[in-house]
Enzyme design. Structure first.
Site, PDB file in Angstrom:
ATOM      1  N   THR A   1       0.975  -1.092   0.090  1.00  0.00           N
ATOM      2  CA  THR A   1       0.147  -0.014  -0.103  1.00  0.00           C
ATOM      3  C   THR A   1       0.760   1.105   0.043  1.00  0.00           C
ATOM      4  O   THR A   1       2.146   0.919  -0.055  1.00  0.00           O
ATOM      5  CB  THR A   1      -0.966  -0.177   1.322  1.00  0.00           C
ATOM      6  OG1 THR A   1      -1.577  -1.318   1.225  1.00  0.00           O
ATOM      7  CG2 THR A   1      -1.819   1.086   1.362  1.00  0.00           C
TER       8      THR A   1
ATOM      9  N   SER B   1     -10.383  -3.163   5.559  1.00  0.00           N
ATOM     10  CA  SER B   1      -9.093  -2.999   5.342  1.00  0.00           C
ATOM     11  C   SER B   1      -8.237  -2.719   6.698  1.00  0.00           C
ATOM     12  O   SER B   1      -9.214  -2.333   7.579  1.00  0.00           O
ATOM     13  CB  SER B   1      -8.972  -1.506   4.562  1.00  0.00           C
ATOM     14  OG  SER B   1      -7.884  -1.153   4.338  1.00  0.00           O
TER      15      SER B   1
END
Length: 556
Positions: free
Chosen positions: A367, A438
């Protein structure tokens, strides 16, 4: 003699404080991101008179060019903000499951998970939210024109970016997957060496259309039509209706207090805010300073709080638009006290006896996060992702970008781990138009009613624990932001029942003590890449850019 000892200790303390290793300092504004090019474009926007939300749009798109393994326009993210007047909020532009998705879409006729189907290729792609998100933030709070913000990114895409050693290695490690997934040769099939230049003319063309026609170009225009055709030709199920109906959501952030600090973090469908709330409240009764930084007892305490929080994460958390998330109960003092009742420094708690022991979780390490503080006193923390490194590995040559593999963040089957070993439950099962759970944890911290820091990191499930440890490094152990982000980290996520630890950065005595106490260690080369900004006592901004990546802080 006793007074002499005190005097010597005082001199040593003063000497150590004067020799602290600081990051980049600035008086007015700061951007910290995964790439120098993106940080520079963001700061240039601030210098032109733009605010943090203007710089957000430009920085995010610049990361799509300079850091395509995670920076994106084919993924999604979360943003937490604190304006100069103290008001706060959060924006959810997480991807969604396609309308035609089903809860068993990754299972075979025997209801077993088909390995890899949710991880690579067209069927792993969730409906992208990045363009909608950054335009939404700009529409509400931005000040400069879209042309002013996107033009330098288009110039960067045409001019190209210099390949770093880490970037070269990342491309080489994934080249076999590019060839496996894509039907024709893509840009990243080429052999790139360190200091080569990669140019992105097709991405530049896509950005030019977005600059001219706005967010609708990506969700309704020529780009949308080309994108849907490409995904469907590669086995995906995203339709034009999926894109047209996508909307980002403004949410209330998770806000709590810890030892005089006010923590503002992301709410569900991110698990980040809830989990750091739980972890920090579970450890708050203990005097961490007396344990010492990264001592055996400090690690044991955090590990046991992490273990309990991740067990709750897997069972209770998901998209609040689809399920009821009991945030108040999960973060209440009475509940957390009960959770820590059986904690002991003498031995670890068996994960099988905590919470819902038949469930696990998986989430990508790749990420990217960026932090911005502007000259007006506004601060944002943004974490954005394609999920896996280069997402689904599916790359549109015509449009010039990778697509996410966020569908793997759902529970393909309750109790079955995803690509990062995280176990998911019924709350995170696949449903049409649902947002997947998430670990992204963009976070802002106040101290004495004023902005103190903004931070976040990539790292999949380790995001949550890295953010906690970085805040503690500054607050409890008086580190600078640069020292805090560089500091050795560890992680526990309930299952698998082991401590991930940056082994080479920890003393052998500490590791042996943990092993003798009954803990299993799982050596990791690195955990997270934290990018943060600290407001110092003299009001200067200190940018901490993690040495684990090519991350760069630039201020003015």
């Amino acid at each position: 003699m006793k007074n002499l000892s005190k005097y010597i200790l005082l001199i040593l303390f003063i000497f150590s404080c004067s020799n602290k290793y600081e990051g980049v300092l600035a008086d007015n504004g700061m951007v910290v991101s995964a790439r120098q090019e993106a940080s520079k474009i963001g700061v240039d926007i601030l210098k032109k008179g733009g605010n943090a939300f203007d710089a957000m749009l430009a920085t995010e798109l610049a990361l799509a060019v300079s850091y395509p393994s995670a920076g994106n326009i084919g993924g999604g993210g979360f943003m937490v903000y604190r304006k100069s007047d103290g008001s706060t909020g959060a924006l959810d532009y997480r991807e969604r499951a396609p309308i035609n998705s089903t809860s068993d879409m990754y299972l075979d006729e025997n209801m077993e998970v088909i390995e890899g189907l949710s991880m690579i290729g067209g069927l792993s792609v969730g409906v992208p939210g990045t363009i909608a998100g950054i335009f939404e933030a700009h529409e509400r709070y931005g000040t400069l024109t879209i042309n002013e913000l996107i033009s330098p990114v288009i110039e960067l895409a045409k001019k190209g970016v210099i390949v770093t050693e880490k970037q070269k290695n990342r491309i080489e490690e994934n080249r076999k997957y590019f060839k496996l997934v894509n039907k024709s040769k893509i840009l990243f099939d080429n052999d790139f060496n360190t200091n080569d230049t990669i140019k992105f003319p097709n991405l530049a063309s896509t950005l030019e259309r977005i600059m001219e026609y706005g967010r609708d170009e990506f969700y309704k225009g020529e780009t949308a039509k080309k994108l849907v055709e490409f995904i469907q030709n590669n086995g995906g199920i995203i339709t034009l209706n999926d894109l047209e109906s996508y909307k980002p959501v403004w949410r209330d952030p998770i806000i709590f207090n810890y030892d005089g600090l006010k923590i503002i973090s992301m709410s569900p469908p991110s698990s980040g805010g809830v989990c750091i709330n739980q972890i920090m409240k579970m450890i708050e009764p203990f005097d961490l300073k007396t344990f010492g930084h990264n001592s055996s007892n400090y690690i044991k305490l955090l590990v046991e709080a992490e273990r309990r929080s991740f067990a709750d994460r897997s069972h209770y958390l998901g998209d609040p638009d689809f399920i009821q998330v009991p945030v108040n109960k999960l973060t209440s003092e009475s509940y957390l006290n009960i959770r820590m009742n059986d904690f002991s420094f003498e031995k670890p708690t068996d994960s099988n006896y905590i919470g819902y022991g038949n469930i696990e979780i998986n989430e990508s390490d790749e990420t990217t996060h960026y932090s911005i503080v502007d000259q007006f006193g506004n601060a944002i923390a943004v974490t954005t992702t394609l999920n896996g490194t280069f997402g689904s590995k599916l790359y549109s040559n015509e449009l010039g970008f990778f697509l996410n593999n966020e569908m793997d963040d759902f529970s393909s089957k309750p109790g079955y781990p995803n690509m990062y070993g995280l176990i998911g439950g019924e709350a995170n099962k696949i449903e049409p138009q649902k947002r997947m759970l998430s670990s992204m944890t963009p976070t802002i911290v106040e101290k004495n009613g004023e902005l103190f820091m903004t931070l976040g990191t990539p790292g999949g499930s380790t995001i949550i624990t890295s953010v906690v440890q970085t805040i503690l490094n500054v607050h409890e152990f008086n580190m600078t932001m640069q020292e805090a982000v560089n500091s050795a980290r560890f992680h526990h996520q309930w299952k698998p029942d082991s401590i991930r630890i940056e082994s080479e950065l920890f003393d052998e005595k500490i590791k042996n003590n943990l092993i003798k106490s009954g803990y299993r260690l799982n050596d990791k080369v690195s955990i997270g890449r934290v990018d943060g900004i600290l407001v110092k006592k003299d009001k200067k901004l200190e940018g901490g850019a993690d040495k684990r990546g090519d991350d760069t802080a630039i201020g003015f």
